[in-house]
Design a protein around this motif. Structure first.
Motif, PDB file in Angstrom:
ATOM      1  N   TYR A 177       0.850  -1.113  -0.122  1.00 21.77           N
ATOM      2  CA  TYR A 177       0.075  -0.038  -0.021  1.00 21.77           C
ATOM      3  C   TYR A 177       0.812   1.260   0.029  1.00 21.77           C
ATOM      4  O   TYR A 177       0.450   2.308  -0.595  1.00 21.77           O
ATOM      5  N   THR A 218      -5.634  -3.667  -5.001  1.00 19.91           N
ATOM      6  CA  THR A 218      -6.943  -2.989  -4.697  1.00 19.91           C
ATOM      7  C   THR A 218      -7.823  -3.823  -4.208  1.00 19.91           C
ATOM      8  O   THR A 218      -8.729  -3.582  -3.260  1.00 19.91           O
ATOM      9  N   MET A 241       0.207   0.178  -9.874  1.00 19.73           N
ATOM     10  CA  MET A 241      -0.115   0.018  -8.417  1.00 19.73           C
ATOM     11  C   MET A 241       0.702   0.946  -7.709  1.00 19.73           C
ATOM     12  O   MET A 241       0.257   1.588  -6.546  1.00 19.73           O
ATOM     13  N   ASN A 259      -1.392   3.912  -8.018  1.00 18.50           N
ATOM     14  CA  ASN A 259      -2.650   4.040  -7.357  1.00 18.50           C
ATOM     15  C   ASN A 259      -2.308   4.032  -5.987  1.00 18.50           C
ATOM     16  O   ASN A 259      -3.069   4.897  -5.143  1.00 18.50           O
ATOM     17  N   LYS A 260      -1.310   3.450  -5.396  1.00 21.19           N
ATOM     18  CA  LYS A 260      -1.216   3.692  -3.747  1.00 21.19           C
ATOM     19  C   LYS A 260      -0.384   4.707  -3.312  1.00 21.19           C
ATOM     20  O   LYS A 260      -0.708   5.158  -2.344  1.00 21.19           O
ATOM     21  N   ASN A 286      -1.456   7.737  -4.461  1.00 18.62           N
ATOM     22  CA  ASN A 286      -2.898   8.241  -4.239  1.00 18.62           C
ATOM     23  C   ASN A 286      -2.837   9.814  -4.000  1.00 18.62           C
ATOM     24  O   ASN A 286      -3.695  10.525  -3.548  1.00 18.62           O
TER      25      ASN A 286
END
Ligand code: HEC
Ligand code: HEC
Ligand code: HEC
Ligand code: HEC
Ligand code: HEC
Ligand code: HEC
Length: 386
Positions: free
Chosen positions: A199, A309, A358, A361-362, A364
């Motif tokens: 994450y 996710t 990812m 994405n992570k 964020n």
């Protein structure tokens, strides 16, 4: 009365034990020579001079405690993960300090001692050297030293101690199996649902390090936030008790509004984090990459590939897709469902693209952390996919 009774009992025991031992030992020898005197101990600290630098009427501890109550560092539930040696370093206070003491560069990120009563990351002791010197120098940082990144141990990351303290946890975990871009079209098999960088990818994107940098039309340049500390934005001016300061939140946890006060010192007139539409732009490229990966990976045609996710939690994703080991904690339905699927055999290029997807994405922040780098990474990854 009670005390007296105990003393009487104890005296009785001494006599009894004495009789017991004397019955099986010979007579004692002559006494030895007296030992050399020990050195004088260091003088104790004067509580008035040191403790009161923090324990005083300024509310310095109470205000931070209140802000931490609104930080997921404190109320988050992932402290429960600290029962595992490989998770404790980033999901508990004790685990973080254990790794700093025993393996400073995180080359081995397992704790020596799994904490049996883990404290949350949000404990003051995690980031500050509380009760070491017992004076105000203890506000210094525990994890301020540079370290080698988990995702690629050849990268020595140093963002300055105020940022290193965060980046040690907010870094991607090692990817296994690791895509090898020197042989881009060779294939590899992904055997686990949990393929990916975990994450907390923020420090990788922020520093522009650790991603799979495909060559393409855009050069990898670092953005101008490089050199700032995480705290410069995340712990800036407080917005009530819900954003800024020791809440670490960028958006107000109650109203949801962006805490733009910290940005306005440099970006005059900025109203939302989507400065000059840059977040919208990054989100657009990210969506394109997602669509492309879906087309390439949607082997059973039932839905989108969103990687970690939506595959992590069987409750949220009972139909999680690619094969996982049968010993995993997934639901029966999920395991049965997946048994019918082929394992994921893809090229190194596609695997690296998944990791880059990812990471964005992570991270964020969609470009706030490092806009030019995020843009180059997404655009160049897209250009390299079939
Ligand atoms: C650098 C600032 C600082 C100094 C100096 C300091 N403390 Fe603390 N102390 C703290 C913080 C922060 C906490 C934790 C508060 C919390 O988590 O609620 C704490 C907690 C405590 C507690 C509560 C029990 C615990 O361990 O959580 C006691 C008792 C205490 N301190 C005593 C002392 C004494 C005695 C001294 C001087 C010899 C001292 N402190 C010096 C910051 C300091
Ligand atoms: C000991 C590891 C650790 C350290 C140090 C740490 N974090 Fe975190 N952080 C976490 C974990 C774990 C979570 C998620 C907690 C949860 O979900 O229970 C988190 C969550 C967050 C969140 C909220 C993310 C969300 O999804 O809402 C922000 C923002 C954040 N951290 C910023 C920071 C900043 C800034 C620093 C440094 C001042 C920092 N963190 C230091 C481990 C850490
Ligand atoms: C290198 C540090 C690190 C390690 C090691 C680590 N985590 Fe995390 N983990 C984080 C950070 C940081 C976050 C929060 C990131 C964010 O919210 O942006 C997180 C988030 C999570 C979340 C999601 C929380 C949520 O609210 O969505 C889960 C679940 C989790 N971790 C489980 C684990 C497990 C299980 C392990 C061990 C197998 C582990 N982590 C090891 C750093 C780590
Ligand atoms: C996740 C890491 C983290 C935790 C947990 C944390 N701090 Fe901090 N703290 C920081 C960082 C980073 C700074 C520097 C902020 C800056 O310079 O903008 C800081 C600054 C401070 C300062 C000095 C600057 C100021 O804002 O007044 C005090 C005092 C302080 N923290 C107290 C505490 C107390 C008390 C606790 C526990 C209730 C705590 N901190 C928990 C990371 C943390
Ligand atoms: C220039 C200001 C700035 C700096 C510096 C910065 N961040 Fe952020 N960060 C943001 C903003 C703004 C967002 C949220 C974007 C949004 O919500 O649209 C964010 C998002 C995050 C999130 C996700 C929060 C969530 O709710 O999911 C985490 C965690 C985080 N940052 C950690 C860090 C860490 C760790 C560092 C240092 C390595 C750092 N940030 C440096 C501005 C910054
Ligand atoms: C210490 C000064 C400073 C702070 C604080 C700061 N920035 Fe920046 N930021 C810059 C500079 C300098 C640039 C690059 C020049 C430019 O494009 O304005 C930049 C670039 C950006 C970019 C990409 C380029 C562009 O044209 O917009 C975004 C998005 C951005 N910042 C958002 C934010 C947000 C959101 C915050 C607050 C969370 C923030 N910044 C806080 C200095 C800062």
């Amino acid at each position: 009365m009670k005390r007296l009774t105990n003393l009487t009992f104890a005296a009785g025991m001494v006599v009894a034990l004495g009789m017991f031992f004397s019955s099986c030992e010979g007579p004692a020898g002559p006494a030895g020579i007296a030992g050399v005197n020990g050195k004088d101990g260091v003088n104790g600290k004067d509580a008035n001079a040191t403790c009161t630098q923090c324990h005083n009427s300024s509310n310095i501890i109470e205000t931070k405690t209140l802000q931490l109550d609104n930080s997921i560092h404190f109320f988050g539930t992932t402290v429960a993960e600290a029962s595992r040696a490989g998770c404790a370093p980033c999901h508990s206070s004790q685990g973080y300090l254990d790794v700093i003491a025993n393996s400073p560069f995180y080359n081995n990120y397992s704790v020596k001692n799994v904490p049996s009563n883990p404290s949350p990351v949000g404990s003051c002791y995690t980031c500050h050297n509380i009760h070491q010197a017992y004076d105000s120098t203890d506000w210094s940082f525990t994890g301020g030293a540079a370290f080698n990144m988990l995702i690629d141990s050849t990268i020595h990351l140093d963002l300055g101690e105020k940022a290193n303290v965060c980046a040690r946890c907010h870094q991607p975990r090692p990817v296994s199996p690791k895509p090898n871009l020197t042989t881009p079209t060779a294939t590899m098999t992904i055997g686990s649902y949990r393929f990916g960088p975990h994450y907390g990818a923020q420090s990788a994107i922020f520093a522009g390090k650790g991603a799979f940098e495909f060559q393409g039309s855009i050069a990898y340049i670092q953005g101008q936030h490089n050199g700032m500390a995480c705290a410069d934005c995340h712990m800036g001016e407080t917005d009530g008790i819900y954003a800024g300061g020791h809440t670490f939140n960028m958006a107000n946890a109650e109203s949801g509004s962006d805490n733009v006060a910290v940005c306005q010192t440099c970006h005059v007139g900025l109203k939302t984090f989507d400065n000059n539409g840059k977040q919208t732009e990054i989100q657009g490229l990210f969506a394109q990459l997602e669509t492309k990966l879906d087309t390439l990976l949607d082997k059973d045609g039932t839905g989108a590939y969103t990687g970690y996710t939506d595959i992590y939690d069987p409750n949220y994703n009972p139909n999680g897709r690619y094969k996982s080991s049968s010993t995993s904690s997934f639901t029966t339905a999920q395991k049965t469902y997946n048994a019918s699927l082929p394992s994921l055999t893809i090229t190194n290029t596609v695997a690296a693209a998944i990791v880059n997807f990812m990471l964005i994405n992570k991270d964020n922040s969609f470009g706030v952390h490092n806009y030019p780098y995020a843009k180059a990474l997404l655009q160049n990854t897209l250009e390299n996919l079939p």
